[in-house]
Write a protein that holds these residues in place. Structure first.
Motif, PDB file in Angstrom:
ATOM      1  N   ASP A 151      39.568  31.206  44.238  1.00  0.00           N
ATOM      2  CA  ASP A 151      39.239  32.296  45.155  1.00  0.00           C
ATOM      3  C   ASP A 151      40.286  33.405  45.106  1.00  0.00           C
ATOM      4  OD1 ASP A 151      41.329  31.004  46.318  1.00  0.00           O
ATOM      5  OD2 ASP A 151      40.374  30.681  48.264  1.00  0.00           O
ATOM      6  N   GLN A 152      41.157  33.366  44.070  1.00  0.00           N
ATOM      7  CA  GLN A 152      42.195  34.379  43.917  1.00  0.00           C
ATOM      8  C   GLN A 152      41.716  35.482  42.971  1.00  0.00           C
ATOM      9  OE1 GLN A 152      45.093  34.174  45.750  1.00  0.00           O
ATOM     10  NE2 GLN A 152      43.975  32.428  46.639  1.00  0.00           N
ATOM     11  N   MET A 153      42.011  36.740  43.351  1.00  0.00           N
ATOM     12  CA  MET A 153      41.658  37.868  42.494  1.00  0.00           C
ATOM     13  C   MET A 153      42.377  37.737  41.150  1.00  0.00           C
ATOM     14  SD  MET A 153      42.033  41.956  43.233  1.00  0.00           S
ATOM     15  CE  MET A 153      40.894  41.873  44.614  1.00  0.00           C
ATOM     16  N   PRO A 155      44.346  38.792  37.629  1.00  0.00           N
ATOM     17  CA  PRO A 155      45.418  39.752  37.347  1.00  0.00           C
ATOM     18  C   PRO A 155      44.900  41.127  36.924  1.00  0.00           C
ATOM     19  CG  PRO A 155      45.931  37.616  36.375  1.00  0.00           C
ATOM     20  CD  PRO A 155      44.523  37.538  36.882  1.00  0.00           C
ATOM     21  N   LYS A 156      43.685  41.135  36.347  1.00  0.00           N
ATOM     22  CA  LYS A 156      43.108  42.411  35.906  1.00  0.00           C
ATOM     23  C   LYS A 156      42.411  43.154  37.029  1.00  0.00           C
ATOM     24  CE  LYS A 156      42.401  40.864  31.129  1.00  0.00           C
ATOM     25  NZ  LYS A 156      41.406  40.681  30.041  1.00  0.00           N
ATOM     26  N   GLY A 157      42.469  42.610  38.248  1.00  0.00           N
ATOM     27  CA  GLY A 157      41.857  43.274  39.390  1.00  0.00           C
ATOM     28  C   GLY A 157      40.381  42.989  39.568  1.00  0.00           C
ATOM     29  N   LEU A 158      39.852  42.046  38.781  1.00  0.00           N
ATOM     30  CA  LEU A 158      38.445  41.672  38.931  1.00  0.00           C
ATOM     31  C   LEU A 158      38.263  40.795  40.168  1.00  0.00           C
ATOM     32  CD1 LEU A 158      37.632  40.745  35.220  1.00  0.00           C
ATOM     33  CD2 LEU A 158      36.923  42.811  36.437  1.00  0.00           C
ATOM     34  N   PRO A 159      37.058  40.733  40.719  1.00  0.00           N
ATOM     35  CA  PRO A 159      36.818  39.811  41.836  1.00  0.00           C
ATOM     36  C   PRO A 159      37.206  38.395  41.448  1.00  0.00           C
ATOM     37  CG  PRO A 159      34.933  41.271  41.517  1.00  0.00           C
ATOM     38  CD  PRO A 159      35.852  41.498  40.352  1.00  0.00           C
ATOM     39  N   ALA A 163      34.089  34.505  43.862  1.00  0.00           N
ATOM     40  CA  ALA A 163      33.222  35.602  44.291  1.00  0.00           C
ATOM     41  C   ALA A 163      32.245  35.968  43.178  1.00  0.00           C
ATOM     42  CB  ALA A 163      34.065  36.814  44.681  1.00  0.00           C
ATOM     43  N   ASN A 164      32.732  35.921  41.951  1.00  0.00           N
ATOM     44  CA  ASN A 164      31.881  36.256  40.807  1.00  0.00           C
ATOM     45  C   ASN A 164      30.764  35.243  40.630  1.00  0.00           C
ATOM     46  OD1 ASN A 164      31.338  37.696  38.170  1.00  0.00           O
ATOM     47  ND2 ASN A 164      31.830  35.662  37.403  1.00  0.00           N
ATOM     48  N   GLY A 317      37.060  32.068  34.748  1.00  0.00           N
ATOM     49  CA  GLY A 317      37.820  31.150  35.577  1.00  0.00           C
ATOM     50  C   GLY A 317      38.498  30.103  34.724  1.00  0.00           C
ATOM     51  N   ASP A 318      39.129  29.147  35.377  1.00  0.00           N
ATOM     52  CA  ASP A 318      39.783  28.056  34.652  1.00  0.00           C
ATOM     53  C   ASP A 318      38.737  27.107  34.071  1.00  0.00           C
ATOM     54  OD1 ASP A 318      42.231  29.082  35.450  1.00  0.00           O
ATOM     55  OD2 ASP A 318      42.215  27.906  37.310  1.00  0.00           O
TER      56      ASP A 318
END
Length: 328
Positions: A151-153, A155-159, A163-164, A317-318
């Motif tokens: 749930d962390q934004m 590093p590139k500023g993407l949602p 959220a995605n 994501g991971d």
């Protein structure tokens, strides 16, 4: 997931068993009613006698008035029969022939065309004979976990990945609710982000709604297409498998880009995707390739059709397989 000769024979046996089983049910119902309501048997005999009598008269003269006369006679007899059944607690159509599929009358064909129930039976058989049936029991929307996505934004500023994925899930549910809608989806993302899992979720929902859905890896797809292209002759099971690829309500091609890409693969992929667009059949593709990699790997014709006719969803994501070890 091509069809083998044994599986084709198994489908034919399935329809034979259905017809035989339903014939026995029909005969048992007639025996039951004839014992309980003898007048029904008399009425059916009168209806049959009238039909034979009409046939003999039509040999001599085909007059509309004669047809109408016998039609009215049998309509009166049929109404009395249905009334007797209803009065004794039976449905009015209780003595009608019994069918699993009334469209094809359990033959699997309507004229020269295969019935939708035949395609559905084929895919259900393929899934039950593979591990796919068990996979769909494990991988569906009920078991989908958003907490595998951070749930962390980014590093590139993407949602955040969570959220995605929620937005992607919303689109998937809309896709299912509107199906069949001739829409297409492409899931793009690195290994382990849930593209295949999400495809399985959609497949289960579509099949539960009674539509035909075929899942196949890109390697399996092109391996099958190469076989039917370069092998001399083709049997009925091969033709059925090819028809399923082109005509099933939903085709899922998993891991596109992992196959060895050459001119044959590119031409076959274009034919497959283009034919399904013409037939207005939905397709879902999952790939690890980025937008630029996809464009470079396949022809401009394929890329333009993907851009025009597919909704492109990037999942990030991971690797979920690593996160599972920490969350379960």
């Amino acid at each position: 997931m091509p069809l083998s000769k044994n599986e084709y024979q198994e489908i034919n046996r399935l329809y034979e068993d259905r017809r035989l089983s339903n014939f026995h049910i029909h005969e048992q119902r007639k025996k039951e009613i004839y014992n309980k309501i003898p007048r029904v048997r008399e009425l059916e005999q009168e209806i049959a006698h009238n039909s034979i009598s009409l046939g003999k008269k039509l040999i001599i003269t085909d007059q509309p008035s004669v047809r109408e006369e016998y039609k009215n006679r049998n309509a009166i007899l049929l109404a009395e029969k249905q009334k007797l059944l209803s009065e004794n607690g039976y449905p009015a159509d209780y003595l009608e022939p019994v069918y699993h599929c009334k469209h094809c009358k359990d033959t699997g064909y309507i004229g020269q065309e295969r019935c939708h129930c035949f395609q559905q039976a084929l895919i259900q058989l393929l899934y039950s004979n593979s591990n796919m049936e068990k996979i769909l029991e494990r991988e569906n929307f009920n078991t989908f976990r958003e907490d595998y996505y951070s749930d962390q934004m980014t590093p590139k500023g993407l949602p955040s990945p969570r959220a995605n994925i929620r937005k992607v899930l919303q689109h998937c549910h809309r896709f299912i609710s509107r199906f069949p809608n001739h829409e297409n989806i492409l899931f793009q993302g690195s290994t382990g982000v849930g593209k295949t899992f999400l495809s399985h979720c959609i497949a289960k929902e579509i099949m539960d709604k009674g539509y035909t859905c075929m899942y196949i890896t890109s390697f399996g797809l092109f391996d099958f297409l190469a076989g039917q292209t370069f092998q001399k002759g083709s049997d009925q099971s091969t033709k059925l498998s090819l028809d399923l690829i082109f005509q099933c309500d939903l085709l899922i091609i998993d891991d596109l880009g992992t196959e060895m890409i050459n001119k044959f693969v590119v031409s076959q992929l274009f034919q497959c995707l283009n034919e399904r667009l013409i037939q207005e059949k939905s397709t879902i593709i999952s790939t690890n390739l980025s937008l630029e990699e996809f464009r470079n790997a396949y022809s401009e014709r394929i890329f333009s059709r993907i851009i025009e006719h597919y909704s492109w969803h990037k999942i990030y994501g991971d690797d979920i397989r690593f996160r599972k070890s920490n969350l379960t």
